[in-house]
Design an enzyme around this catalytic site. Structure first.
Site, PDB file in Angstrom:
ATOM      1  N   GLU A 126       0.862  -1.183   0.000  1.00 57.07           N
ATOM      2  CA  GLU A 126       0.000   0.000   0.000  1.00 57.07           C
ATOM      3  C   GLU A 126       0.903   1.240   0.000  1.00 57.07           C
ATOM      4  O   GLU A 126       1.897   1.254   0.738  1.00 57.07           O
ATOM      5  CB  GLU A 126      -0.894   0.032   1.239  1.00 57.07           C
ATOM      6  N   GLY A 266       2.970   2.267  10.782  1.00 53.09           N
ATOM      7  CA  GLY A 266       2.769   1.458  11.988  1.00 53.09           C
ATOM      8  C   GLY A 266       2.564  -0.020  11.683  1.00 53.09           C
ATOM      9  O   GLY A 266       3.181  -0.886  12.293  1.00 53.09           O
ATOM     10  N   ALA A 267       1.710  -0.299  10.723  1.00 59.22           N
ATOM     11  CA  ALA A 267       1.403  -1.686  10.388  1.00 59.22           C
ATOM     12  C   ALA A 267       0.581  -1.725   9.109  1.00 59.22           C
ATOM     13  O   ALA A 267       0.138  -0.682   8.628  1.00 59.22           O
ATOM     14  CB  ALA A 267       0.605  -2.337  11.518  1.00 59.22           C
ATOM     15  N   GLU A 269      -2.449  -4.067   6.834  1.00 55.96           N
ATOM     16  CA  GLU A 269      -3.526  -5.065   6.964  1.00 55.96           C
ATOM     17  C   GLU A 269      -3.562  -6.104   5.840  1.00 55.96           C
ATOM     18  O   GLU A 269      -4.641  -6.629   5.538  1.00 55.96           O
ATOM     19  CB  GLU A 269      -4.864  -4.311   6.995  1.00 55.96           C
ATOM     20  N   ASN A 270      -2.442  -6.455   5.220  1.00 49.88           N
ATOM     21  CA  ASN A 270      -2.436  -7.455   4.144  1.00 49.88           C
ATOM     22  C   ASN A 270      -3.323  -8.649   4.499  1.00 49.88           C
ATOM     23  O   ASN A 270      -3.292  -9.134   5.624  1.00 49.88           O
ATOM     24  CB  ASN A 270      -1.022  -7.971   3.935  1.00 49.88           C
ATOM     25  N   HIS A 302      -6.917  -2.379  14.924  1.00 51.51           N
ATOM     26  CA  HIS A 302      -7.118  -1.618  13.684  1.00 51.51           C
ATOM     27  C   HIS A 302      -6.850  -2.505  12.463  1.00 51.51           C
ATOM     28  O   HIS A 302      -7.680  -2.591  11.559  1.00 51.51           O
ATOM     29  CB  HIS A 302      -6.184  -0.401  13.685  1.00 51.51           C
ATOM     30  N   GLU A 303      -5.698  -3.159  12.454  1.00 48.60           N
ATOM     31  CA  GLU A 303      -5.349  -3.986  11.288  1.00 48.60           C
ATOM     32  C   GLU A 303      -6.321  -5.150  11.162  1.00 48.60           C
ATOM     33  O   GLU A 303      -6.747  -5.497  10.066  1.00 48.60           O
ATOM     34  CB  GLU A 303      -3.911  -4.499  11.384  1.00 48.60           C
ATOM     35  N   HIS A 306      -9.622  -4.117   9.670  1.00 46.96           N
ATOM     36  CA  HIS A 306      -9.545  -3.878   8.226  1.00 46.96           C
ATOM     37  C   HIS A 306      -9.981  -5.103   7.416  1.00 46.96           C
ATOM     38  O   HIS A 306     -10.336  -4.974   6.253  1.00 46.96           O
ATOM     39  CB  HIS A 306      -8.107  -3.536   7.819  1.00 46.96           C
ATOM     40  N   GLU A 325     -10.016   3.847   6.075  1.00 49.28           N
ATOM     41  CA  GLU A 325      -9.251   4.308   7.235  1.00 49.28           C
ATOM     42  C   GLU A 325     -10.118   5.031   8.271  1.00 49.28           C
ATOM     43  O   GLU A 325      -9.989   4.799   9.465  1.00 49.28           O
ATOM     44  CB  GLU A 325      -8.077   5.186   6.788  1.00 49.28           C
TER      45      GLU A 325
HETATM   46  N1  0A1 Z   1      -3.175   0.834   5.762  1.00 45.98           N
HETATM   47  C1  0A1 Z   1      -2.281   0.858   6.867  1.00 45.98           C
HETATM   48  C2  0A1 Z   1      -1.277   1.921   6.904  1.00 45.98           C
HETATM   49  C3  0A1 Z   1      -0.255   2.006   5.850  1.00 45.98           C
HETATM   50  C4  0A1 Z   1      -0.391   2.938   4.862  1.00 45.98           C
HETATM   51  C5  0A1 Z   1       0.587   3.162   3.930  1.00 45.98           C
HETATM   52  C6  0A1 Z   1       1.696   2.424   4.023  1.00 45.98           C
HETATM   53  O1  0A1 Z   1       2.685   2.677   3.114  1.00 45.98           O
HETATM   54  C7  0A1 Z   1       2.642   3.879   2.450  1.00 45.98           C
HETATM   55  C8  0A1 Z   1       1.857   1.465   4.996  1.00 45.98           C
HETATM   56  C9  0A1 Z   1       0.860   1.243   5.915  1.00 45.98           C
HETATM   57  C10 0A1 Z   1      -3.092   1.125   8.113  1.00 45.98           C
HETATM   58  O2  0A1 Z   1      -4.001   1.922   8.085  1.00 45.98           O
HETATM   59  O3  0A1 Z   1      -2.779   0.558   9.133  1.00 45.98           O
HETATM   60 ZN    ZN Z   2      -5.734   1.514   8.514  1.00 48.90          ZN
END
Ligand code: 0A1
Ligand code: ZN
Length: 878
Positions: A126, A266-267, A269-270, A302-303, A306, A325
């Protein structure tokens, strides 16, 4: 200066994808000198798209080694490798495209795509990282089923992971092995993940509400094996909570969490394979603070959340980022609130919003929750999209009520499962399920800027009426000169002279609730309350019911009254903050005013000895408004003056309340086993605040208590609380001894060393510019590790405001220099570091020129990354 202007992407230009990918077969050959990626895509034309278009795939930094169409090699003139991808002109309606690329994960310092961290391979896709792995339509509205085979040396990389379920594994020649993973759920490529390493596995299980047993697995470097329990417990609590509150059950048989040290955010959500920054997932009581425990619980949740709000239902395009988000932050904040103290959670959320999001909303990067344009999407993972986005969902929850909100979320998930949709689809589901018209409410997604609500009132003792007039205005933001009124749910109470809530009865009503939510929809509205026996004190925007600023001419006596009488815990805290802000600001404006208003001292004295009130709330009420918040409130901030005024108030409070602080410290000193419960956290917070205040005034008894606490602490909260207090004192010898002994003890633990860096870099006394520069050459500092950069440079520029804003401009030059060097290695991190400079127009003359000069210096770099260019360019343009 960049030689070419980076392109701006507009929401209005959105077009459906010309081609869809039904299935992707990936094979990764991982080596020390690089990785080969075999990618076979089953592609078909999108019947909803314009016909006759060429196939265009995204790709960056790839070496193309092979290209086949339906199994046959493509001739050189059948395709073109373009600057950002690959174009194939003559394709039929349905075909298989095979791509082989060679990439260099070991040299990847951007930490996007496939890279190496502490000897393991991992991915971050992401928002647009997948294009650094292979050619693909790298956009969230192309959802495919992924099958992924990972091959690597078995001794170095015994653990090979990807999304979904493992369906095949085996040994290969030359000591290599493979595992094949299959993810049955179609997903956009930003949710793809791969991990390969020598990792310890911690296992657990969770039984879903329908009785399915899920394998929970956490993978960490072997030295971190003892740090997984809290994350796994948090995960199980999240899974149960999502079933109970949203009726959402987990869908795969395995759920995996991996901790990596080098991570930009931070993390992530794959699907089925969440990847975490080590600092946001690993914890033991003796290495992580209460704050870290709480943050980990919230991020794990949170993750996990998702999986439904983000993965099963995802975003159509990146302008819709808040769809996943905002909603997910709202869900994790509800969860944290349920796990701990709702009032404290609300105070924390509102503080973040008022300090940092409001600043973003009034700066040059201000954008709506659903932005209209961007240059680099990575710059839009903002407080506005996340936190204000969550507030917008929260307001929908307030307007609809618990039951209809749940109906709305059920309808949303049912209607859009497996789809890539828009924020508008979300609002529509809420409307359809509740019957409520949210047409005007949608402006919250479209208009940037923080609404200001001016409140005036009048009491008529003869008619026994209380008239409240609310006026809203939304300041202009870049690209949005004029605004339309927004629908603001405005919660309110009227507090009577004995602290009781007065009934709120509008004309013609029989019901008179003690609290109500007014619908402010016009620019100006007047509400007349009847049968109000005596002049009340208004308790406005209870629970921070909307992300707005409220202006009302409270007197200090009214604030004191609300501080001790408001039935709304949030507004009690808020009254205390407003009072403290008022007192500090008056010190800024009139430097000759020597003494702090004695009423503030009395109020704090009461708080320090009040053992009846919720101690978690007391702990929050004792925190003075931060310098960052005071700066946000100022039109033309004079940082040094604000810092001096706040310090003077703190000093005087601490001097006058010295005995109460010692008593509070001793009362809250505990030596039982560590527990991260709200009560225990409150006790530690009170104790450490008292200690910090005592050391702030260089109190000898405080010094002794701090030394004792530092030496005997049974947990990191107390250990680092004592260290921080000593570091912020004038007891230089104690400070140096404590810093050295702390480092000695924890030098092998990167997460603790990061705290050690941050404590120094954020301290006015210990974090002078030369001291901070010295940290950058410390053996534990690592320019490739975002956490280290954040803990030194980020902490200095974001929290050590008096030193960063030194009037000789040295702090700005320091920051600019490091942004410039990071721009080439990690543009995302570089761009985030620009933020302390962006609002230069909101500072007084003594700061403005230096901040602008630093921005100009950055802007002048040839080939500046898109990331940094966008922030710097918009900041200078204003
Ligand atoms: N989707 C993740 C956060 C995230 C966003 C972008 C990243 O690289 C640019 C990495 C992680 C979340 O909301 O936790
Ligand atoms: Zn998120």
């Amino acid at each position: 200066m960049r030689t070419s202007q980076p392109q701006t992407i507009y929401l209005k230009d959105y077009k459906v994808p010309p081609f869809l990918v039904d299935h992707v077969d990936l094979r990764f050959e991982l080596f020390e000198e690089g990785a080969r990626v075999y990618n076979s895509m089953e592609i078909r034309r999108n019947p909803d798209a314009e016909s006759g278009q060429s196939l265009e795939l995204d790709g960056e930094g790839l070496e193309l080694e092979g290209l086949t169409l339906n199994g046959l090699p493509l001739a050189d003139d059948d395709f073109e490798v373009t600057s950002g991808g690959l174009r194939v002109d003559k394709v039929s309606d349905k075909f298989t495209l095979g791509v082989v690329t060679w990439i260099l994960p070991q040299d990847n310092t951007r930490l996007e795509g496939l890279y190496k961290s502490s000897g393991m391979f991992c991915t971050q896709c992401e928002a647009e990282g997948f294009r650094w792995i292979t050619y693909f339509p790298d956009r969230p509205d192309v959802m495919a089923r992924f099958r992924t085979r990972v091959e690597a040396d078995k001794a170095r990389y015994p653990v090979l992971l990807s999304n979904g379920n493992d369906v095949e594994k085996g040994d290969l020649e030359d000591g290599r092995h493979f595992v094949t993973w299959e993810d049955p759920f179609p997903k956009p490529c930003y949710l793809f993940a791969l991990v390969a390493g020598d990792l310890a596995e911690k296992k657990d299980t969770f039984t879903t509400q329908s009785g399915r047993e899920i394998d929970l697995r956490m993978y960490v470097e072997p030295r971190n094996a003892a740090k997984c329990d809290h994350a796994l417990d948090s995960l199980k609590r999240s899974m149960r909570w999502d079933e109970q509150i949203y009726g959402r059950e987990y869908d795969l048989d395995i759920f995996m969490i991996v901790a990596v040290d080098d991570f930009n955010m931070g993390a992530m959500e794959n699907k089925g394979l969440n990847i975490f920054n080590s600092s946001c997932v690993l914890a033991t009581p003796d290495t992580a603070t209460d704050l870290a425990f709480q943050r980990i619980e919230a991020i794990v949740a949170h993750e996990y959340f998702h999986n439904w709000s983000g993965n099963r239902v995802t975003c159509r395009d990146w302008f819709q980022l808040s769809l996943k988000e905002g909603f997910t932050v709202f869900r994790d904040s509800q969860f944290s609130s349920d796990m701990g103290s709702p009032t404290v959670k609300r105070i924390e959320d509102a503080t973040l919003l008022r300090t940092a999001q409001f600043a973003e909303d009034s700066g040059p990067m201000a954008h709506p929750v659903r932005p209209d344009s961007y240059i680099e999407i990575s710059n839009f993972y903002t407080l506005t999209v996340y936190e204000k986005g969550a507030e917008v969902v929260r307001m929908i929850h307030t307007l609809l009520g618990e039951e209809d909100f749940r109906k709305g979320s059920d309808l949303y998930f049912e209607r859009h499962d497996g789809q890539a949709v828009t924020t508008d689809d979300f609002v529509k589901a809420m409307e359809d399920a509740s019957g409520r018209d949210l047409t005007q409410f949608r402006r919250w997604y479209q208009q940037a800027g923080t609404p200001i609500v001016d409140v005036s009132d009048a009491y008529d003792p003869d008619a026994k009426t209380y008239t409240l007039t609310l006026r809203q205005r939304i300041p202009a933001t870049p690209g949005q000169e004029t605004k339309q009124p927004q629908h603001i749910p405005f919660a309110l109470g009227l507090v009577g002279e004995h602290g009781e809530d007065l009934p709120l009865k509008l004309q013609g009503e029989d019901d008179a609730p003690a609290q109500r939510v007014l619908d402010l929809t016009d620019e100006q509205q007047t509400f007349v309350f009847h049968d109000v026996a005596a002049q009340p004190v208004p308790s406005l925007l209870r629970g921070f019911s909307a992300p707005v600023k409220v202006h009302y001419p409270w007197t200090r006596d009214q604030l004191l009254f609300l501080m001790s009488h408001d039935s709304d815990g949030f507004n009690r805290w808020d009254a205390g903050q407003r009072l403290a802000v008022d007192v500090i600001q008056s010190m800024v404006d009139e430097p000759q005013e020597r003494t702090v208003d004695p009423r503030l001292v009395t109020a704090f004295r009461q708080l320090l000895s009040d053992t009846d009130l919720d101690q978690a709330l007391v702990a929050k009420m004792l925190q003075l408004p931060s310098e960052a918040y005071l700066i946000e409130l100022a039109d033309e901030a004079d940082v040094q003056a604000i810092h001096k005024a706040r310090t003077r108030v703190l000093n005087q409070l601490a001097l006058e309340l010295r005995d109460e602080l010692v008593a509070c410290y001793l009362r809250n000193r505990e030596d039982g086993p560590y527990e991260p419960t709200p009560q225990a956290i409150a006790r530690r917070s009170l104790k450490n605040t008292a200690l910090a205040w005592l050391l702030h005034i260089n109190d000898e008894e405080g010094r002794m208590l701090a030394r004792q606490q530092f030496e005997n602490a049974g947990n990191m909260t107390d250990q680092s609380g004592a260290l921080r207090a000593l570091v912020n004192s004038e007891f230089e010898e104690d400070r140096d001894t404590a810093l050295a002994s702390f480092y000695d003890r924890f030098r092998e633990d990167p997460q603790v060393v990061e705290q050690w860096f941050a404590i120094q870099a954020s301290s006015v006394r210990a974090g002078t510019l030369p001291a901070v520069e010295a940290l950058l050459t410390h053996e534990a500092f690592d320019w490739k590790n975002p956490n280290k950069i954040r803990s030194v440079i980020g902490a200095f520029a974001g929290q050590n405001l008096a030193n960063f804003h030194a009037t000789d401009g040295s702090g700005y030059r320091f920051l600019a220099q490091h942004i410039l060097s990071l721009d080439s290695s990690n543009p995302q991190i570089a761009a985030r570091l620009v933020s302390p400079l962006t609002r230069w127009r909101n500072y007084s003359q003594a700061y403005r020129d230096g901040m602008r000069a630093a921005l100009e210096q950055i802007h002048a770099k040839p080939d500046l990354s898109k990331d940094v260019y966008e922030v710097v360019h918009k900041s200078l343009k204003g």
